[in-house]
Write a protein that holds these residues in place. Structure first.
Motif, PDB file in Angstrom:
ATOM      1  N   LYS A  42      44.773 -39.316 -29.056  1.00 25.52           N
ATOM      2  CA  LYS A  42      44.689 -39.142 -27.521  1.00 25.52           C
ATOM      3  C   LYS A  42      44.853 -38.010 -26.798  1.00 25.52           C
ATOM      4  CE  LYS A  42      49.317 -40.855 -26.331  1.00 25.52           C
ATOM      5  NZ  LYS A  42      49.856 -40.754 -27.870  1.00 25.52           N
ATOM      6  N   GLU A  43      45.290 -37.075 -27.481  1.00 26.15           N
ATOM      7  CA  GLU A  43      45.494 -35.564 -26.803  1.00 26.15           C
ATOM      8  C   GLU A  43      44.202 -34.902 -26.571  1.00 26.15           C
ATOM      9  OE1 GLU A  43      46.725 -36.543 -29.688  1.00 26.15           O
ATOM     10  OE2 GLU A  43      48.920 -36.761 -30.116  1.00 26.15           O
ATOM     11  N   LEU A  44      43.314 -35.319 -27.276  1.00 28.60           N
ATOM     12  CA  LEU A  44      42.141 -34.586 -27.306  1.00 28.60           C
ATOM     13  C   LEU A  44      41.356 -34.814 -25.701  1.00 28.60           C
ATOM     14  CD1 LEU A  44      40.362 -35.436 -30.728  1.00 28.60           C
ATOM     15  CD2 LEU A  44      41.776 -33.347 -30.063  1.00 28.60           C
ATOM     16  N   ALA A  68      32.203 -39.765 -30.855  1.00 25.33           N
ATOM     17  CA  ALA A  68      33.636 -39.923 -30.184  1.00 25.33           C
ATOM     18  C   ALA A  68      34.046 -41.324 -30.641  1.00 25.33           C
ATOM     19  CB  ALA A  68      33.472 -39.740 -28.684  1.00 25.33           C
ATOM     20  N   ASP A  69      32.940 -42.186 -30.405  1.00 30.84           N
ATOM     21  CA  ASP A  69      32.974 -43.855 -30.618  1.00 30.84           C
ATOM     22  C   ASP A  69      33.854 -44.132 -32.124  1.00 30.84           C
ATOM     23  OD1 ASP A  69      32.795 -46.494 -31.276  1.00 30.84           O
ATOM     24  OD2 ASP A  69      30.667 -46.768 -30.503  1.00 30.84           O
ATOM     25  N   TYR A  70      33.190 -43.808 -33.026  1.00 30.04           N
ATOM     26  CA  TYR A  70      33.489 -43.942 -34.452  1.00 30.04           C
ATOM     27  C   TYR A  70      34.773 -43.211 -34.826  1.00 30.04           C
ATOM     28  CZ  TYR A  70      30.413 -47.594 -35.492  1.00 30.04           C
ATOM     29  OH  TYR A  70      29.600 -48.754 -35.522  1.00 30.04           O
ATOM     30  N   ALA A  71      35.249 -41.991 -34.044  1.00 35.68           N
ATOM     31  CA  ALA A  71      36.561 -41.529 -34.238  1.00 35.68           C
ATOM     32  C   ALA A  71      37.695 -41.915 -33.299  1.00 35.68           C
ATOM     33  CB  ALA A  71      36.345 -39.809 -33.675  1.00 35.68           C
ATOM     34  N   GLY A  72      37.235 -43.653 -32.883  1.00 33.22           N
ATOM     35  CA  GLY A  72      38.268 -44.052 -32.159  1.00 33.22           C
ATOM     36  C   GLY A  72      38.685 -43.674 -30.788  1.00 33.22           C
ATOM     37  N   LEU A  73      37.624 -42.655 -30.142  1.00 30.81           N
ATOM     38  CA  LEU A  73      38.093 -42.065 -28.970  1.00 30.81           C
ATOM     39  C   LEU A  73      37.339 -42.798 -27.728  1.00 30.81           C
ATOM     40  CD1 LEU A  73      37.967 -38.294 -30.083  1.00 30.81           C
ATOM     41  CD2 LEU A  73      39.852 -39.727 -29.854  1.00 30.81           C
ATOM     42  N   ALA A  74      36.493 -43.718 -27.865  1.00 30.51           N
ATOM     43  CA  ALA A  74      35.746 -44.570 -26.847  1.00 30.51           C
ATOM     44  C   ALA A  74      36.561 -44.954 -25.658  1.00 30.51           C
ATOM     45  CB  ALA A  74      34.765 -45.643 -27.402  1.00 30.51           C
TER      46      ALA A  74
ATOM     47  N   PRO D  35      39.886 -47.926 -32.443  1.00 32.42           N
ATOM     48  CA  PRO D  35      39.980 -47.252 -31.248  1.00 32.42           C
ATOM     49  C   PRO D  35      41.285 -47.707 -30.501  1.00 32.42           C
ATOM     50  CG  PRO D  35      38.484 -49.012 -31.520  1.00 32.42           C
ATOM     51  CD  PRO D  35      38.937 -49.146 -32.572  1.00 32.42           C
ATOM     52  N   VAL D  36      41.843 -48.552 -30.932  1.00 33.91           N
ATOM     53  CA  VAL D  36      43.303 -48.794 -30.101  1.00 33.91           C
ATOM     54  C   VAL D  36      44.405 -47.946 -30.901  1.00 33.91           C
ATOM     55  CG1 VAL D  36      45.070 -50.375 -29.528  1.00 33.91           C
ATOM     56  CG2 VAL D  36      42.391 -51.089 -29.565  1.00 33.91           C
ATOM     57  N   CYS D  37      44.341 -47.932 -32.044  1.00 39.16           N
ATOM     58  CA  CYS D  37      45.623 -47.308 -32.976  1.00 39.16           C
ATOM     59  C   CYS D  37      45.255 -45.895 -33.272  1.00 39.16           C
ATOM     60  CB  CYS D  37      46.004 -48.060 -34.234  1.00 39.16           C
ATOM     61  SG  CYS D  37      46.120 -49.886 -33.503  1.00 39.16           S
ATOM     62  N   ARG D  38      43.717 -45.592 -33.488  1.00 36.13           N
ATOM     63  CA  ARG D  38      43.558 -44.242 -33.932  1.00 36.13           C
ATOM     64  C   ARG D  38      44.110 -43.807 -35.341  1.00 36.13           C
ATOM     65  NH1 ARG D  38      42.486 -43.797 -28.658  1.00 36.13           N
ATOM     66  NH2 ARG D  38      44.718 -43.565 -28.217  1.00 36.13           N
ATOM     67  N   ARG D  39      45.007 -42.766 -35.177  1.00 32.62           N
ATOM     68  CA  ARG D  39      45.738 -42.270 -36.517  1.00 32.62           C
ATOM     69  C   ARG D  39      46.709 -43.215 -37.239  1.00 32.62           C
ATOM     70  NH1 ARG D  39      47.905 -37.106 -36.669  1.00 32.62           N
ATOM     71  NH2 ARG D  39      48.582 -37.815 -38.711  1.00 32.62           N
ATOM     72  N   LYS D  40      47.184 -44.303 -36.438  1.00 26.95           N
ATOM     73  CA  LYS D  40      48.174 -45.400 -36.866  1.00 26.95           C
ATOM     74  C   LYS D  40      47.323 -46.428 -37.369  1.00 26.95           C
ATOM     75  CE  LYS D  40      51.657 -44.168 -33.207  1.00 26.95           C
ATOM     76  NZ  LYS D  40      50.941 -44.352 -31.873  1.00 26.95           N
ATOM     77  N   SER D  41      46.109 -46.243 -37.214  1.00 30.21           N
ATOM     78  CA  SER D  41      45.202 -47.445 -37.871  1.00 30.21           C
ATOM     79  C   SER D  41      45.511 -47.760 -39.185  1.00 30.21           C
ATOM     80  CB  SER D  41      43.548 -46.988 -37.804  1.00 30.21           C
ATOM     81  OG  SER D  41      43.165 -46.578 -36.824  1.00 30.21           O
ATOM     82  N   ASP D  42      45.418 -49.130 -39.617  1.00 33.87           N
ATOM     83  CA  ASP D  42      45.747 -49.547 -40.824  1.00 33.87           C
ATOM     84  C   ASP D  42      44.544 -50.743 -41.082  1.00 33.87           C
ATOM     85  OD1 ASP D  42      46.815 -50.397 -43.402  1.00 33.87           O
ATOM     86  OD2 ASP D  42      48.489 -51.416 -42.500  1.00 33.87           O
ATOM     87  N   ILE D  43      43.619 -50.041 -41.766  1.00 25.97           N
ATOM     88  CA  ILE D  43      42.141 -50.733 -41.886  1.00 25.97           C
ATOM     89  C   ILE D  43      42.053 -51.498 -43.201  1.00 25.97           C
ATOM     90  CG2 ILE D  43      39.604 -50.561 -41.944  1.00 25.97           C
ATOM     91  CD1 ILE D  43      40.646 -50.029 -39.103  1.00 25.97           C
ATOM     92  N   ALA D  44      41.704 -52.774 -43.068  1.00 27.72           N
ATOM     93  CA  ALA D  44      41.219 -53.425 -44.250  1.00 27.72           C
ATOM     94  C   ALA D  44      39.917 -54.154 -44.063  1.00 27.72           C
ATOM     95  CB  ALA D  44      42.327 -54.371 -44.521  1.00 27.72           C
ATOM     96  N   GLU D  45      39.113 -54.515 -45.098  1.00 25.00           N
ATOM     97  CA  GLU D  45      37.944 -55.322 -44.667  1.00 25.00           C
ATOM     98  C   GLU D  45      38.167 -56.510 -44.758  1.00 25.00           C
ATOM     99  OE1 GLU D  45      34.979 -54.564 -48.196  1.00 25.00           O
ATOM    100  OE2 GLU D  45      34.668 -52.422 -47.382  1.00 25.00           O
TER     101      GLU D  45
END
Ligand SMILES: [Zn+2]
Ligand SMILES: [Zn+2]
Lengths: 385, 129, 385, 129
Positions: A42-44, A68-74, D35-45
């Protein structure tokens, strides 16, 4: 203008990444850069993407928003901008990101480069040709390799450069790549193998030509003050210059000098306050072996016509005076077109940080040269510890 | 035929380029703006003789899909006698090409448009000595 | 950051320009801008080009170098950068050019936008769809029109917007275009004709959809000091913001609000120090009529859900309170994809200079909204006299 | 078949998306980063049931070349019962579609790859009421 620092770098593996989609590849590089910088995401404040031909390779434009979208930045709604200048697209992304931070417009910015070329099979070569003049070069049957081949033939005739000199560039870069875990080709080749490989476009042979690879790379830039909060080993970008030239090789007065490179290099040295001899390590655009020889000359490492001497005398080897392409370069690390300019920045950053592992060289200043097509666009970036 | 091809037919078939009457430079392919004079450009069309000299060349072994049937073929940088250098195919045995060779234009088939199967013609060069 | 002024504008005609090549079209806009500014050409220090899909439409990437070359600038070796975000590409070019001047990096910069779409015939529509998510929208058969159509149907259901309201947007824009010599469609249409035109994607009909046009536009920007040497009527860019959103419509929480537009507008108003009510004239992205209604809402001209009232009450007509799309907009002036964001800037500049001829309105501040795809990218630019 | 299609087969055929175990949100199409957690994501199928409701729709009359034979066809935004909204074709008489309609997934032909003539299949939706 503020001083700009690299605070994070990341890169995917390069090569024929059959199992990975474009989104997967970009994400792997981006996440590695975030982890390297210690950012959450989120710092970006802005994103720049170098990509040559998503439209042809993937049927997908609007790549910057997609990434941006698939990098979770949308959810952050940050500006995300794709820039393109054929295989210099990555260099352009780096320059725009630098400008955004240097100007004070943004504090932390990510610049990425990415290309997924292997999904189109045999069409990849024809797509790459769209880096040159479609109407007046490609139409006649000229390929990118054949245009560089005509430069090589002239260079040989004019300056006595030999096929062996070109092959030695390839041998050096393959050797360097054995020390790079992200490289596409990690095996040494012999001069004999290079010199006996099949012709692609005479006088250039298979081992004179970089592969077309899948891959992505990312760097995170920040202003000097902010950089110090995130890293103890900031690498500064002391100059990032860009220049253009006639798109078609035939329009240029001097076919053996890339004016865009000369121009961008002159500006970059001046801005960084250094000379060619102060460069301790360089990543240059060896899309074809002859391009590395031209780069030696146009960057001022050698006089015009004397580029081949540097490779003959080992000056640009890993243990030489100015190691060039320690990563393996486009030839052996891989040429993921739009990613290349950023991948070069990643390598120089690792080298100046002292994190380049077995291919580590000793340098204060590093240089990256990214070229589009046959030289219609060039970016020269200078990094310093 | 796609418009982007027929739009250029005169220039491709007859080797029509342009000349800037302000500085005297001639251009092929044609330019609407002279890179020396820019807004002072005074551009007129000009037909080139089609005679020139090979500056450099390459024998193409790895060709795009639509030209694979022709490989190996010769691509050359040809300096026209009026000055400009152009890129063209050279219809000549690869063994016999050499730098400095005199060449002249010829009307030849270039390729076929995939979908409609339309054949494109244009100027290639042949030996002239 | 320095204040940035527009010192020259130019545009080609828009439409199906069969006789003109891409190079011809761009050049006509560029030369008009140079003449308007009174420049020779060598004063330009950098070029930015918005272009969506040269790769697909022309088989040509590396468009920025190509244009600099054919614009006679190759000898100057200036940096020339293509930016792309689907049909918001022009807006991105404008923003990068603004940044380059505002930051002090360059003094005089040209921003252009261009697209040549008619050479590919019926494939143009499929190519435009690459503005959306190829894998998860286009693959299923969704066209750009059908995605906007689903927004329109929801807007109708949620807020009572009527097909007549959409048609009135088209009628207004066609009427405005009759006063614009560069416009593609210069004839009035009746509400009946619009409402009875064939469906493209229900509930959107032919007259709800902008055409895909050939065309180009260019603006020359300079710093305030320099601008005063070249023009007595500088138009200032008081803000130029860009934002992104999820690329696919289905990923957005609120399908009836373009968050990228809301975000970019908020930033732009804040930076320019004005509010929505201070906007005296606007060019907005009416790629589909429903998009103009959404723009009224997301730019703050009307509350969410009340956009249609503005068109019903004539507020956005040429003689209304906030004339919108005096040029005829994308619908009637023409939508040359990558050119649109720059063409909007040309129109607003002409309006604020008082040079808009028969379509002249009275305004102190003007706004341009350029949108990519279904809203994954938006740029909002505010101009002032 | 082109790799970019087969790479997605599991996700397309079986409606496999992802879930973030950190925040509990589920995603279709699949995401590697939340997109809510970004680097804290814990993704599973996560496999989706394939039942949902039509949020909005359009009947497509102007279709791209490869889908012209099918027109007019229905494209819809479908809210899956697990939360995500997706875009899909709806196999249904255009006259009978309505917002709020219950639908379920079905396995159907999507299109043919021009050159190789390969047929693509994937998930479409059909009425479920
Ligand atoms: Zn001249
Ligand atoms: Zn989460």
């Amino acid at each position: 203008m503020r001083r700009v620092a690299v605070i994070g770098v990341g890169q995917s593996k390069f090569g024929e990444l059959w199992d990975s989609s474009f989104r997967d590849i970009v994400l792997s590089a981006g996440v590695e850069a975030l982890e390297d910088a210690g950012l959450e995401g989120k710092e970006l404040e802005a994103m720049y993407i170098g990509n040559m031909s998503g439209g042809r390779y993937l049927g997908q434009e609007h790549i910057a928003a997609l990434i941006a979208d698939y990098a979770g930045l949308a959810e952050l709604n940050i500006p995300s901008t794709r820039v393109e200048a054929a295989d210099a697209s990555g260099g352009l992304a780096l320059r725009q990101a630098c400008m955004a931070v240097a100007s004070g417009m943004h504090d932390i910015v990510i610049a990425a480069g990415a290309e997924k070329v292997t999904d189109v099979g045999s069409k990849a070569m024809e797509i790459l040709a769209s880096a040159t003049d479609r109407e007046w070069e490609v139409f006649t049957g000229a390929t990118l390799a054949s245009l560089y081949a005509m430069i090589a033939r002239l260079h040989m005739r004019e300056f006595g450069t030999k096929p062996e000199d070109l092959a030695m560039v390839s041998v050096k870069n393959h050797k360097n790549a054995t020390l790079n875990p992200k490289a596409q080709f990690r095996r040494e080749i012999s001069l004999e193998v290079a010199l006996n490989s099949p012709y692609v476009a005479e006088p250039l042979r298979l081992f004179d030509c970089a592969p077309l690879s899948d891959g992505a790379a990312a760097v995170i830039l920040a202003s000097e003050d902010i950089a110090k909060k995130y890293t103890d080993t900031p690498v500064y970008i002391s100059a990032c210059s860009q220049a253009s030239d006639y798109i078609a090789l035939h329009s240029r007065k001097d076919l053996l000098t890339m004016q865009a490179v000369v121009h961008a290099a002159r500006q970059a040295y001046e801005q960084a306050g250094i000379e060619a001899k102060d460069v301790g390590v360089a990543e240059v655009h060896d899309s074809f072996t002859i391009a590395e020889i031209l780069a030696y000359e146009d960057l001022g490492f050698a006089k015009k016509g004397e580029g081949a001497e540097l490779i003959r005398e080992g000056v640009t080897c890993l243990d030489g005076e100015i190691p060039v392409n320690p990563s393996g370069g486009l030839k052996a690390c891989g040429h993921a077109v739009g990613a290349t300019g950023i991948r070069q920045a990643v390598e120089i950053t690792l080298q100046l940080r002292g994190e380049a592992g077995k291919r580590q060289v000793d340098a204060e200043n590093g240089l990256a040269l990214n070229v589009g097509g046959t030289g219609a666009t060039a970016t020269v970036t200078i990094f310093t510890r | 035929m796609l418009p982007r091809f027929w739009r250029k037919i005169k220039y491709r078939y007859d080797l029509v380029g342009t000349k800037c009457k302000n500085c005297g430079n001639s251009y092929y392919p044609p330019r609407n703006l002279c890179p020396v004079c820019r807004r002072k450009s005074d551009i007129a069309e000009m037909k080139f003789s089609g005679r020139g000299e090979v500056i450099s060349y390459s024998v193409v072994h790895e060709a795009p899909e639509d030209l694979k049937a022709q490989k190996p073929y010769v691509v050359a940088l040809i300096k026209l006698e009026e000055g400009p250098v152009i890129t063209s195919q050279l219809v000549c045995d690869p063994e016999n090409v050499r730098t400095g060779m005199r060449v002249k234009k010829a009307f030849r088939k270039y390729g076929e448009e995939g979908e409609a199967g339309i054949i494109y013609y244009g100027t290639k060069f042949v030996p002239d000595e």
